[in-house]
Write a protein that holds these residues in place. Sequence first.
Motif, PDB file in Angstrom:
ATOM      1  N   LEU A   4       0.843  -1.182   0.000  1.00  0.00           N
ATOM      2  CA  LEU A   4       0.000   0.000   0.000  1.00  0.00           C
ATOM      3  C   LEU A   4       0.884   1.240   0.000  1.00  0.00           C
ATOM      4  O   LEU A   4       1.844   1.331   0.765  1.00  0.00           O
ATOM      5  CB  LEU A   4      -0.904   0.008   1.236  1.00  0.00           C
ATOM      6  CG  LEU A   4      -2.050  -1.011   1.240  1.00  0.00           C
ATOM      7  CD1 LEU A   4      -2.681  -1.083   2.619  1.00  0.00           C
ATOM      8  CD2 LEU A   4      -3.096  -0.659   0.201  1.00  0.00           C
ATOM      9  N   ALA A   5       0.569   2.196  -0.862  1.00  0.00           N
ATOM     10  CA  ALA A   5       1.355   3.416  -0.950  1.00  0.00           C
ATOM     11  C   ALA A   5       0.987   4.364   0.184  1.00  0.00           C
ATOM     12  O   ALA A   5      -0.161   4.403   0.622  1.00  0.00           O
ATOM     13  CB  ALA A   5       1.118   4.095  -2.293  1.00  0.00           C
ATOM     14  N   ASP A   6       1.960   5.119   0.654  1.00  0.00           N
ATOM     15  CA  ASP A   6       1.726   6.128   1.682  1.00  0.00           C
ATOM     16  C   ASP A   6       1.807   7.494   1.005  1.00  0.00           C
ATOM     17  O   ASP A   6       2.864   8.109   0.939  1.00  0.00           O
ATOM     18  CB  ASP A   6       2.765   6.010   2.801  1.00  0.00           C
ATOM     19  CG  ASP A   6       2.492   6.963   3.954  1.00  0.00           C
ATOM     20  OD1 ASP A   6       1.365   7.497   4.015  1.00  0.00           O
ATOM     21  OD2 ASP A   6       3.399   7.178   4.772  1.00  0.00           O
ATOM     22  N   GLN A  12      -2.378  10.959  -4.171  1.00  0.00           N
ATOM     23  CA  GLN A  12      -3.285   9.829  -4.381  1.00  0.00           C
ATOM     24  C   GLN A  12      -3.998   9.952  -5.724  1.00  0.00           C
ATOM     25  O   GLN A  12      -4.171   8.968  -6.445  1.00  0.00           O
ATOM     26  CB  GLN A  12      -4.310   9.763  -3.251  1.00  0.00           C
ATOM     27  CG  GLN A  12      -3.747   9.355  -1.908  1.00  0.00           C
ATOM     28  CD  GLN A  12      -4.715   9.631  -0.777  1.00  0.00           C
ATOM     29  OE1 GLN A  12      -5.873   9.998  -1.007  1.00  0.00           O
ATOM     30  NE2 GLN A  12      -4.263   9.467   0.449  1.00  0.00           N
ATOM     31  N   LEU A  13      -4.417  11.166  -6.045  1.00  0.00           N
ATOM     32  CA  LEU A  13      -5.138  11.383  -7.295  1.00  0.00           C
ATOM     33  C   LEU A  13      -4.204  11.370  -8.494  1.00  0.00           C
ATOM     34  O   LEU A  13      -4.604  10.987  -9.598  1.00  0.00           O
ATOM     35  CB  LEU A  13      -5.903  12.713  -7.230  1.00  0.00           C
ATOM     36  CG  LEU A  13      -7.029  12.776  -6.199  1.00  0.00           C
ATOM     37  CD1 LEU A  13      -7.626  14.176  -6.155  1.00  0.00           C
ATOM     38  CD2 LEU A  13      -8.117  11.761  -6.518  1.00  0.00           C
ATOM     39  N   GLY A 137      -7.965  -1.200  -1.021  1.00  0.00           N
ATOM     40  CA  GLY A 137      -7.147  -1.550  -2.172  1.00  0.00           C
ATOM     41  C   GLY A 137      -7.129  -0.491  -3.252  1.00  0.00           C
ATOM     42  O   GLY A 137      -6.196  -0.433  -4.068  1.00  0.00           O
ATOM     43  N   ALA A 138      -8.135   0.388  -3.275  1.00  0.00           N
ATOM     44  CA  ALA A 138      -8.161   1.477  -4.251  1.00  0.00           C
ATOM     45  C   ALA A 138      -7.094   2.535  -3.966  1.00  0.00           C
ATOM     46  O   ALA A 138      -6.791   3.357  -4.830  1.00  0.00           O
ATOM     47  CB  ALA A 138      -9.546   2.128  -4.275  1.00  0.00           C
ATOM     48  N   GLN A 139      -6.553   2.538  -2.764  1.00  0.00           N
ATOM     49  CA  GLN A 139      -5.459   3.441  -2.381  1.00  0.00           C
ATOM     50  C   GLN A 139      -5.816   4.918  -2.578  1.00  0.00           C
ATOM     51  O   GLN A 139      -5.076   5.687  -3.198  1.00  0.00           O
ATOM     52  CB  GLN A 139      -4.177   3.094  -3.151  1.00  0.00           C
ATOM     53  CG  GLN A 139      -3.758   1.634  -3.039  1.00  0.00           C
ATOM     54  CD  GLN A 139      -2.274   1.444  -3.042  1.00  0.00           C
ATOM     55  OE1 GLN A 139      -1.575   1.978  -2.183  1.00  0.00           O
ATOM     56  NE2 GLN A 139      -1.761   0.666  -3.977  1.00  0.00           N
ATOM     57  N   LEU A 140      -6.962   5.304  -2.020  1.00  0.00           N
ATOM     58  CA  LEU A 140      -7.408   6.703  -2.121  1.00  0.00           C
ATOM     59  C   LEU A 140      -7.704   7.315  -0.754  1.00  0.00           C
ATOM     60  O   LEU A 140      -8.506   8.224  -0.645  1.00  0.00           O
ATOM     61  CB  LEU A 140      -8.631   6.798  -3.029  1.00  0.00           C
ATOM     62  CG  LEU A 140      -8.318   6.733  -4.529  1.00  0.00           C
ATOM     63  CD1 LEU A 140      -9.572   6.458  -5.329  1.00  0.00           C
ATOM     64  CD2 LEU A 140      -7.662   8.019  -4.993  1.00  0.00           C
ATOM     65  N   GLY A 141      -7.048   6.817   0.265  1.00  0.00           N
ATOM     66  CA  GLY A 141      -7.168   7.463   1.567  1.00  0.00           C
ATOM     67  C   GLY A 141      -7.862   6.602   2.609  1.00  0.00           C
ATOM     68  O   GLY A 141      -8.732   5.797   2.297  1.00  0.00           O
ATOM     69  N   ARG A 142      -7.476   6.803   3.853  1.00  0.00           N
ATOM     70  CA  ARG A 142      -8.072   6.088   4.976  1.00  0.00           C
ATOM     71  C   ARG A 142      -9.431   6.660   5.329  1.00  0.00           C
ATOM     72  O   ARG A 142      -9.718   7.823   5.080  1.00  0.00           O
ATOM     73  CB  ARG A 142      -7.159   6.190   6.208  1.00  0.00           C
ATOM     74  CG  ARG A 142      -5.824   5.498   6.059  1.00  0.00           C
ATOM     75  CD  ARG A 142      -5.030   5.585   7.348  1.00  0.00           C
ATOM     76  NE  ARG A 142      -4.619   6.957   7.634  1.00  0.00           N
ATOM     77  CZ  ARG A 142      -3.517   7.505   7.179  1.00  0.00           C
ATOM     78  NH1 ARG A 142      -2.705   6.837   6.390  1.00  0.00           N
ATOM     79  NH2 ARG A 142      -3.200   8.747   7.499  1.00  0.00           N
TER      80      ARG A 142
END
Length: 227
Positions: A4-6, A12-13, A137-142
């Motif tokens: 997962l990317a930080d 993110q966008l 999994g979409a990696q668009l924020g917590r």
Amino acid sequence: MIPLADLGPIAQLRAGRLPRRLPQLFLGLWLYGVSVAVMVRGDLGASPWDVLHTGLIRHVPLTLGQAVIAMGLLLLLLWIPLREKPGMGTVANAIVIGLSTDVTLALLERPDALLPRVGLMLGGILLCALATAVYIGAQLGRGPRDGLMTGLHRRTGLSIRLVRTALEITVVLVGVLLGGRLGVGTVLFALTIGPITQALLPRFIVALPQRDVSADGARRPRSASAR
């Protein structure tokens, strides 16, 4: 497993693959709201946070979905002193889950027999784990609750496990005092949601393009030495 990317909210966008990631984000959030309603209709105990939500609506003129939204937005205010940065998924999480919860509750009745209610409880837990894996999994924020957990972890130095456990015990106790729906489903959810989500998550993490992303979100190609 793809890591997962930080990334910050802009990064993110700008990280790419939005035609895949955005639908996945909203699908996961919508399914999460469905899972909340399914467990509530099973009436054998809600998830820890929903024990709080179901207790809250006994005292204020809100639907369950509206309580989910209100609590999510309130938690975002707590992010400010914790210096957490919301992303698109964070704001969407606070709103979409509540909307989905109310829509599903309007369509689904509570069964009288115990066996269907057990099925709703178990199905709700499995669906929640799946939905969590999909939207993370979409990696668009917590989400607001996860951000509160990670923010407290950073500010206090306590372990993630300890912070999460303390938060969930606290919201359950407050929810019970308010008259929330505590039951066997609450305990089963707390024991199983983490392992099931962890098992499903690798299938849904969207791999982002291999490039370095600066703190301001600007994309930079990876250097030859980094390949």
